[in-house]
Design a protein around this motif. Structure first.
Motif, PDB file in Angstrom:
ATOM      1  N   LYS A  33       0.821  -1.216   0.000  1.00 49.35           N
ATOM      2  CA  LYS A  33       0.000   0.000   0.000  1.00 49.35           C
ATOM      3  C   LYS A  33       0.855   1.267   0.000  1.00 49.35           C
ATOM      4  O   LYS A  33       0.558   2.253   0.668  1.00 49.35           O
ATOM      5  CB  LYS A  33      -0.949   0.014   1.200  1.00 49.35           C
ATOM      6  CG  LYS A  33      -1.891  -1.183   1.264  1.00 49.35           C
ATOM      7  CD  LYS A  33      -2.807  -1.112   2.475  1.00 49.35           C
ATOM      8  CE  LYS A  33      -3.753  -2.302   2.533  1.00 49.35           C
ATOM      9  NZ  LYS A  33      -4.634  -2.260   3.730  1.00 49.35           N
ATOM     10  N   VAL A  45      -4.202   3.635  -4.676  1.00 52.89           N
ATOM     11  CA  VAL A  45      -5.280   3.996  -3.748  1.00 52.89           C
ATOM     12  C   VAL A  45      -6.619   3.441  -4.231  1.00 52.89           C
ATOM     13  O   VAL A  45      -7.378   2.829  -3.466  1.00 52.89           O
ATOM     14  CB  VAL A  45      -5.361   5.527  -3.586  1.00 52.89           C
ATOM     15  CG1 VAL A  45      -6.586   5.911  -2.767  1.00 52.89           C
ATOM     16  CG2 VAL A  45      -4.093   6.073  -2.926  1.00 52.89           C
ATOM     17  N   ALA A 163      -3.032   9.089   0.176  1.00 50.31           N
ATOM     18  CA  ALA A 163      -2.620   7.773   0.662  1.00 50.31           C
ATOM     19  C   ALA A 163      -2.528   7.765   2.186  1.00 50.31           C
ATOM     20  O   ALA A 163      -2.864   6.769   2.832  1.00 50.31           O
ATOM     21  CB  ALA A 163      -1.272   7.386   0.051  1.00 50.31           C
TER      22      ALA A 163
END
Length: 276
Positions: A33, A45, A163
């Protein structure tokens, strides 16, 4: 024949570069991620929010940017950039690999380095991966006072901030690490490892110093014509470029011949020519 070789070389660099960049995302960044700015960051994302493949998102976002680029900038960005953009999106979605580490710190480091190598090769192939680079050029055309670098910084900052909201602040910090490392590695790939030091030496004993440089450390010397502003006397100014291992020896030579010499030492980002 030479033009054909250079053309083939460019396309090979583009293919290899986009493939390595895709591996950086699939091996390290996406599984952890980490969204290091740009359209790839937006794609990461959206992938975790809605399950949309990262490559598909990048390609879809690039379509309007390319249309605007053709309209506002003409076709100067070329077919190679279009190819690199499509290949990168395709490789990210089609090359299925497992993450090489469970540590997000290692993922941010190695992902940033590998991404930098890949993008550096694409740039060497006289292409870009489109996206925010083209977007920044378009904005810069309408607002010339805003530099391209600042536009890219703002876009990357907004992506990393998004993010941070979605994945948490730690993942955003990892993304910043990847961004920094990729930028540094791109410089290394583009400029090479032939960094050196340039010496500019002003001395009344320029002939003796230059002779010792050429005979003792086997480096070329160029004389520049100079004139003292106070004395109005003409004298030779030495220009010499050496690698880092020879810096200490050159300083010693100058100090031995003329301790009062004026010496300017500066970094040289890249050197080409005999001996380098």
């Amino acid at each position: 024949m030479k033009k054909l070789y250079l053309l083939i070389k460019d396309y090979v660099l583009i293919v290899v570069g986009t493939f390595l960049t895709a591996l950086a995302f699939n091996f390290f960044l996406i599984p952890h991620k980490i969204a290091p700015g740009g359209l790839s960051g937006i794609g990461t994302v959206l992938y975790y929010l809605f399950g949309i493949p990262v490559g598909v998102t990048m390609l879809l976002l690039n379509v309007p940017i390319f249309i605007m680029a053709v309209k506002e900038l003409g076709k100067d960005f070329g077919f190679k950039t279009l190819l690199a953009t499509v290949l990168l999106s395709a490789f990210i979605d089609l090359v299925k690999v497992s993450s090489l580490t469970h540590d997000s710190i290692l993922a941010s480091i190695y992902g940033g380095v590998l991404m930098g190598v890949g993008l550096g090769l694409v740039f060497q192939g006289n292409a870009t991966t489109g996206g925010t680079d083209l977007f920044a050029k378009i904005v810069h055309k309408f607002y010339p006072l805003v530099g391209v670098g600042w536009i890219l910084f703002v876009v990357d900052f907004l992506v990393v901030l998004t993010a941070a909201i979605v994945f948490g602040p730690s993942q955003a910090l990892y993304a910043l690490v990847s961004l920094y490392l990729s930028a540094r590695v791109i410089d290394v790939v583009l400029e090479g490892l032939n960094s050196a030091k340039a010496f500019i030496i002003v001395s009344d004993h320029a002939d003796e110093i230059s002779h010792r440089i050429m005979t003792e450390i086997d480096r070329g010397v160029t004389f520049l014509e100079g004139r003292g502003a106070y004395t109005m006397q003409r004298k030779n100014v030495i220009l010499c470029v050496v690698n880092r291992a020879q810096v200490v020896r050159l300083k010693a030579i100058v100090n031995e011949v003329d301790p009062l010499a004026f010496v300017l030492v500066t970094d040289v980002r890249e050197v080409m020519g005999e001996g380098f």
